[in-house]
Design a protein around this motif. Sequence first.
Motif, PDB file in Angstrom:
ATOM      1  N   ALA A  65       2.082   9.834  -3.414  1.00  0.00           N
ATOM      2  CA  ALA A  65       1.812   8.478  -3.916  1.00  0.00           C
ATOM      3  C   ALA A  65       2.887   7.528  -3.391  1.00  0.00           C
ATOM      4  O   ALA A  65       2.613   6.350  -3.127  1.00  0.00           O
ATOM      5  N   ASP A  66       4.122   8.033  -3.261  1.00  0.00           N
ATOM      6  CA  ASP A  66       5.224   7.293  -2.637  1.00  0.00           C
ATOM      7  C   ASP A  66       5.342   5.857  -3.165  1.00  0.00           C
ATOM      8  O   ASP A  66       5.292   4.890  -2.410  1.00  0.00           O
ATOM      9  N   HIS A  67       5.491   5.733  -4.471  1.00  0.00           N
ATOM     10  CA  HIS A  67       5.585   4.432  -5.113  1.00  0.00           C
ATOM     11  C   HIS A  67       6.732   4.510  -6.132  1.00  0.00           C
ATOM     12  O   HIS A  67       6.838   5.503  -6.853  1.00  0.00           O
ATOM     13  N   SER A  68       7.569   3.474  -6.171  1.00  0.00           N
ATOM     14  CA  SER A  68       8.750   3.539  -7.049  1.00  0.00           C
ATOM     15  C   SER A  68       8.355   3.601  -8.523  1.00  0.00           C
ATOM     16  O   SER A  68       9.162   3.981  -9.368  1.00  0.00           O
ATOM     17  N   GLU A  69       7.121   3.235  -8.856  1.00  0.00           N
ATOM     18  CA  GLU A  69       6.699   3.318 -10.248  1.00  0.00           C
ATOM     19  C   GLU A  69       5.621   4.389 -10.468  1.00  0.00           C
ATOM     20  O   GLU A  69       4.710   4.222 -11.269  1.00  0.00           O
ATOM     21  N   VAL A  70       5.738   5.492  -9.747  1.00  0.00           N
ATOM     22  CA  VAL A  70       4.976   6.711 -10.041  1.00  0.00           C
ATOM     23  C   VAL A  70       6.011   7.809 -10.265  1.00  0.00           C
ATOM     24  O   VAL A  70       6.763   8.158  -9.352  1.00  0.00           O
ATOM     25  N   ASP A  79      -1.034  -2.792 -11.152  1.00  0.00           N
ATOM     26  CA  ASP A  79      -0.405  -3.849 -10.350  1.00  0.00           C
ATOM     27  C   ASP A  79      -1.050  -5.212 -10.598  1.00  0.00           C
ATOM     28  O   ASP A  79      -0.445  -6.247 -10.339  1.00  0.00           O
ATOM     29  N   GLN A 114      -3.596   6.365  -7.225  1.00  0.00           N
ATOM     30  CA  GLN A 114      -3.768   5.103  -6.489  1.00  0.00           C
ATOM     31  C   GLN A 114      -4.665   4.146  -7.254  1.00  0.00           C
ATOM     32  O   GLN A 114      -4.394   2.943  -7.325  1.00  0.00           O
ATOM     33  N   ARG A 140      -2.623   2.753 -10.091  1.00  0.00           N
ATOM     34  CA  ARG A 140      -1.631   1.776  -9.598  1.00  0.00           C
ATOM     35  C   ARG A 140      -2.315   0.426  -9.325  1.00  0.00           C
ATOM     36  O   ARG A 140      -1.771  -0.631  -9.655  1.00  0.00           O
ATOM     37  N   THR A 141      -3.493   0.477  -8.734  1.00  0.00           N
ATOM     38  CA  THR A 141      -4.208  -0.762  -8.421  1.00  0.00           C
ATOM     39  C   THR A 141      -4.465  -1.551  -9.705  1.00  0.00           C
ATOM     40  O   THR A 141      -4.251  -2.767  -9.758  1.00  0.00           O
TER      41      THR A 141
END
Lengths: 108, 408
Positions: free
Chosen positions: B47-52, B138, B131, B134-135
């Motif tokens: 996922a490579d997201h700072s909020e996962v 966000d 994902q 996250r969408t």
Amino acid sequence: MSSTPSAAPQVVLLHPDDNVLISVTPLARGSVIDFEGREYRLNQDLALGHKLARRDLPAGTKILRYGAPIGSLYSDVKAGEWVHMHNLKSDYLASHTRQGRARGDSGE
Amino acid sequence: MNNSSQQQAALRGYPRADGRKGIRNVVVVAYLVECAHHVSRRIVTQADHSEVHLIGFPGCYPNEYASEMMRAICTHPNVGAALLVSLGCESMDRDALLQTVRESGRLAELLVIQETGGTASTIAEGVQRVQQMRTQLDAQQPVPMAIEELVVGTICGGSDGTSGVTANPAVGRCFDALVADGAACMFEETGELIGCENIMADRAATPELGKLIQECVAKAERYYTTMGFGSFAPGNADGGLTTLEEKSMGAYSKSGSSPITGLIKPGDVPPTGGLYLLDVVPDGEPRFGFPNIADNAEIVEMIACGCHLTLFTTGRGSVVGSAISPVIKICANPDTYQRLSGDMDVNAGKILTGEATLDEVGQEIYQCVLDVATGGQSVSEALGHQEFILTYKSFEPIGPGCLPVRQL
């Protein structure tokens, strides 16, 4: 290291009742600390944040830091000497090092 | 320290159905047994997201405390969505957890590896679900948040002889300011407060609470005596601390000087602003080992109590952060700061070098809390630290005397 007292603060007294001073900078053996009009000559290196005796303290003395007891001496300590695990033990649970349990375990 | 009023409007939070607000909007990927850890980690990595963030409980055997902690953490205000990853045969009640998270108004999904075709397909499915979450997250907009809605915890790790002189009392100053603003603040690790029980009792809001605090520290002493070791690491001694009670007295100064409002246990959310002591030592006979095997276990328990962020003081130089709630690192020792400045938010060591006073550093920490609560990243957060530990424990619920504010 100079043997004359330095003007910069080298130790602090955290509470007026305390019988130990805390180093605020690394101090070398042979240094002379001038604090409250009294001179303390160090007979060992003292790392930052360590304790030295504010006065001569006999074995059994409760060491006070922040004005609160932090353990009891199990051997006599002279003014200016390092106070640590080789002469101070917990009155609650013994401390431990990587080599094993500290001396002066209250259970001894 | 009293510049809080002009700052209050600046905080922002994501509103949750229970009335709390989060300063982050994290997707947690939670493994429900160690057997699902690898799959969950891969989902988070891809996922490579700072909020996962990756969280989880490794045990296969049931534990009421662990279930309660997972519930509290998955419904933490900083969490916007949860993906639960189960192997399929473990004891954790995945359906109840899923239902609880959904009922809290959050996005929640469950993947059972045994029913999803194994490792590769569960990872692929998980990445897709994350994902989608996250969408949706966000697109959410934060709303204004008041300081009194903030819950802040404090912990010390890698303490040395400077911790109790600089960073810890500076955090105490910050706590006094936050409590004056109406925020809830908590300090913890009763095993590291052995020796402070009587002075703490004197600060309790009621004599009954004072007595409960003394009993709680006596419990910690019994527990650690059975374990054979106090909460004292070799590095503490290298740094000039000699005894457990010396470490305790230094740690205690993090609490500041406000009255102690209540005594809570992991998972209990402070009902009002004020200063709370978190009892982290299990009740009953020692059963599952040390109360907290490392600092992050304590941070996780404070997060389960609703902490939005944690003030972490260190003398020797801890580098950890945390999943879910940002960790602000306050370095007590000026020499350590020189070596590890890239891991520290605040240099409290400058109190020793004469470059700042305790009050000034307390103010700097307070400002840092506001910055992180308005969306600024703490240093450990920016470095990607997301440590998480949850192990077996058992607790009895707190009694009414622990929260006298509730009785008023």
